[in-house]
Design a protein around this motif. Sequence first.
Motif, PDB file in Angstrom:
ATOM      1  N   VAL A  51      -9.796   2.471   0.188  1.00 14.35           N
ATOM      2  CA  VAL A  51     -10.927   3.382   0.013  1.00 14.35           C
ATOM      3  C   VAL A  51     -10.501   4.813   0.341  1.00 14.35           C
ATOM      4  CG1 VAL A  51     -13.240   3.980   0.840  1.00 14.35           C
ATOM      5  CG2 VAL A  51     -12.664   1.593   0.356  1.00 14.35           C
ATOM      6  N   GLN A  52      -9.750   4.997   1.391  1.00 13.66           N
ATOM      7  CA  GLN A  52      -9.281   6.336   1.736  1.00 13.66           C
ATOM      8  C   GLN A  52      -8.398   6.909   0.624  1.00 13.66           C
ATOM      9  OE1 GLN A  52      -7.375   5.984   5.572  1.00 13.66           O
ATOM     10  NE2 GLN A  52      -9.287   5.406   6.574  1.00 13.66           N
ATOM     11  N   LYS A  53      -7.504   6.088   0.108  1.00 11.64           N
ATOM     12  CA  LYS A  53      -6.630   6.546  -0.975  1.00 11.64           C
ATOM     13  C   LYS A  53      -7.436   6.923  -2.217  1.00 11.64           C
ATOM     14  CE  LYS A  53      -2.352   4.169   0.225  1.00 11.64           C
ATOM     15  NZ  LYS A  53      -1.378   3.144  -0.180  1.00 11.64           N
ATOM     16  N   ILE A  54      -8.465   6.148  -2.502  1.00 10.52           N
ATOM     17  CA  ILE A  54      -9.299   6.444  -3.670  1.00 10.52           C
ATOM     18  C   ILE A  54      -9.990   7.793  -3.499  1.00 10.52           C
ATOM     19  CG2 ILE A  54     -11.437   5.770  -4.854  1.00 10.52           C
ATOM     20  CD1 ILE A  54     -10.424   2.840  -4.583  1.00 10.52           C
ATOM     21  N   PHE A  55     -10.554   8.039  -2.330  1.00 10.75           N
ATOM     22  CA  PHE A  55     -11.213   9.321  -2.105  1.00 10.75           C
ATOM     23  C   PHE A  55     -10.215  10.478  -2.237  1.00 10.75           C
ATOM     24  CE2 PHE A  55     -14.960   7.129  -0.492  1.00 10.75           C
ATOM     25  CZ  PHE A  55     -15.982   7.976  -0.900  1.00 10.75           C
ATOM     26  N   ALA A  81     -12.435  -1.914  -9.459  1.00  8.54           N
ATOM     27  CA  ALA A  81     -11.290  -2.000 -10.376  1.00  8.54           C
ATOM     28  C   ALA A  81      -9.970  -2.057  -9.605  1.00  8.54           C
ATOM     29  CB  ALA A  81     -11.294  -0.801 -11.330  1.00  8.54           C
ATOM     30  N   ARG A  82      -9.848  -1.245  -8.564  1.00 12.13           N
ATOM     31  CA  ARG A  82      -8.601  -1.227  -7.784  1.00 12.13           C
ATOM     32  C   ARG A  82      -8.384  -2.567  -7.076  1.00 12.13           C
ATOM     33  NH1 ARG A  82      -6.111   3.363  -5.807  1.00 12.13           N
ATOM     34  NH2 ARG A  82      -6.847   4.127  -7.814  1.00 12.13           N
ATOM     35  N   CYS A  83      -9.442  -3.119  -6.514  1.00 11.94           N
ATOM     36  CA  CYS A  83      -9.321  -4.410  -5.825  1.00 11.94           C
ATOM     37  C   CYS A  83      -8.955  -5.518  -6.805  1.00 11.94           C
ATOM     38  CB  CYS A  83     -10.609  -4.743  -5.081  1.00 11.94           C
ATOM     39  SG  CYS A  83     -10.899  -3.704  -3.638  1.00 11.94           S
ATOM     40  N   ARG A  84      -9.546  -5.486  -7.994  1.00 14.98           N
ATOM     41  CA  ARG A  84      -9.201  -6.485  -9.013  1.00 14.98           C
ATOM     42  C   ARG A  84      -7.734  -6.365  -9.423  1.00 14.98           C
ATOM     43  NH1 ARG A  84     -13.631  -9.212 -10.941  1.00 14.98           N
ATOM     44  NH2 ARG A  84     -15.635  -8.215 -10.496  1.00 14.98           N
ATOM     45  N   GLN A  85      -7.244  -5.130  -9.545  1.00 15.60           N
ATOM     46  CA  GLN A  85      -5.829  -4.924  -9.872  1.00 15.60           C
ATOM     47  C   GLN A  85      -4.937  -5.514  -8.788  1.00 15.60           C
ATOM     48  OE1 GLN A  85      -5.546  -0.692 -10.236  1.00 15.60           O
ATOM     49  NE2 GLN A  85      -6.172  -0.658 -12.389  1.00 15.60           N
ATOM     50  N   LEU A  86      -5.305  -5.288  -7.530  1.00 12.42           N
ATOM     51  CA  LEU A  86      -4.514  -5.825  -6.426  1.00 12.42           C
ATOM     52  C   LEU A  86      -4.559  -7.351  -6.397  1.00 12.42           C
ATOM     53  CD1 LEU A  86      -5.422  -3.249  -3.655  1.00 12.42           C
ATOM     54  CD2 LEU A  86      -3.211  -3.534  -4.786  1.00 12.42           C
ATOM     55  N   GLN A  87      -5.722  -7.919  -6.677  1.00 15.97           N
ATOM     56  CA  GLN A  87      -5.840  -9.383  -6.716  1.00 15.97           C
ATOM     57  C   GLN A  87      -4.968  -9.962  -7.823  1.00 15.97           C
ATOM     58  OE1 GLN A  87     -10.106  -9.627  -7.195  1.00 15.97           O
ATOM     59  NE2 GLN A  87     -10.415 -10.211  -5.049  1.00 15.97           N
ATOM     60  N   GLU A  88      -5.001  -9.339  -8.997  1.00 14.76           N
ATOM     61  CA  GLU A  88      -4.193  -9.825 -10.117  1.00 14.76           C
ATOM     62  C   GLU A  88      -2.702  -9.685  -9.818  1.00 14.76           C
ATOM     63  OE1 GLU A  88      -5.526  -7.771 -13.627  1.00 14.76           O
ATOM     64  OE2 GLU A  88      -7.541  -8.627 -13.466  1.00 14.76           O
ATOM     65  N   ALA A  89      -2.319  -8.565  -9.213  1.00 17.38           N
ATOM     66  CA  ALA A  89      -0.912  -8.358  -8.872  1.00 17.38           C
ATOM     67  C   ALA A  89      -0.446  -9.389  -7.855  1.00 17.38           C
ATOM     68  CB  ALA A  89      -0.699  -6.949  -8.325  1.00 17.38           C
ATOM     69  N   ALA A  90      -1.293  -9.704  -6.883  1.00 20.13           N
ATOM     70  CA  ALA A  90      -0.937 -10.711  -5.881  1.00 20.13           C
ATOM     71  C   ALA A  90      -0.809 -12.088  -6.525  1.00 20.13           C
ATOM     72  CB  ALA A  90      -1.987 -10.740  -4.770  1.00 20.13           C
ATOM     73  N   LEU A  91      -1.673 -12.386  -7.477  1.00 20.37           N
ATOM     74  CA  LEU A  91      -1.606 -13.670  -8.175  1.00 20.37           C
ATOM     75  C   LEU A  91      -0.330 -13.778  -8.998  1.00 20.37           C
ATOM     76  CD1 LEU A  91      -3.038 -16.333  -8.879  1.00 20.37           C
ATOM     77  CD2 LEU A  91      -4.132 -15.122 -10.764  1.00 20.37           C
ATOM     78  N   VAL A  92       0.016 -12.716  -9.697  1.00 18.56           N
ATOM     79  CA  VAL A  92       1.247 -12.715 -10.504  1.00 18.56           C
ATOM     80  C   VAL A  92       2.466 -12.866  -9.599  1.00 18.56           C
ATOM     81  CG1 VAL A  92       2.725 -11.244 -11.943  1.00 18.56           C
ATOM     82  CG2 VAL A  92       0.292 -11.439 -12.443  1.00 18.56           C
ATOM     83  N   THR A  93       2.474 -12.156  -8.490  1.00 23.97           N
ATOM     84  CA  THR A  93       3.591 -12.253  -7.554  1.00 23.97           C
ATOM     85  C   THR A  93       3.714 -13.677  -7.014  1.00 23.97           C
ATOM     86  OG1 THR A  93       3.338  -9.947  -6.930  1.00 23.97           O
ATOM     87  CG2 THR A  93       4.553 -11.347  -5.406  1.00 23.97           C
ATOM     88  N   ALA A  94       2.595 -14.274  -6.666  1.00 23.62           N
ATOM     89  CA  ALA A  94       2.618 -15.646  -6.148  1.00 23.62           C
ATOM     90  C   ALA A  94       3.138 -16.615  -7.205  1.00 23.62           C
ATOM     91  CB  ALA A  94       1.227 -16.060  -5.690  1.00 23.62           C
TER      92      ALA A  94
END
Length: 125
Positions: A51-55, A81-94
């Motif tokens: 959230v801080q980075k987004i602001f 959108a940012r959280c969904r991107q992080l979730q997808e990236a974590a899933l791909v990495t896993a």
Amino acid sequence: MITSEDTAMLSALTKDNSLVAYQYFFMKYYKPLCLKASTMLGNMDEAREIVQKIFIEVWKTRQYQEIEHAPGGFFYQIVDARCRQLQEAALVTAQQYKATCPPCETGPALVPTSITTPLIMAIER
């Protein structure tokens, strides 16, 4: 729901690039946005950082000038959108991590078998 104070601050922000107005929105939406991000990611420290980075990004890129109606909705969409991107990236990495360790490359695994009856009888004597 946008309040009259939100409307006044949004006007000051978009017309004058007012840092005070931007701080108003940060103070108003920081905690709820952190809760949303924490719910999605399961980690409050990571949520706060995002959230801080987004602001910071929105301020640096002057993306806040794109806000037309509801500042809260604007920031919620970005956080979501940012959280969904992080979730997808974590899933791909896993999935990649799981895929890089096929057991057949080292040959068949040694599977322990039960002790045969003659051996058991010899041990018991």
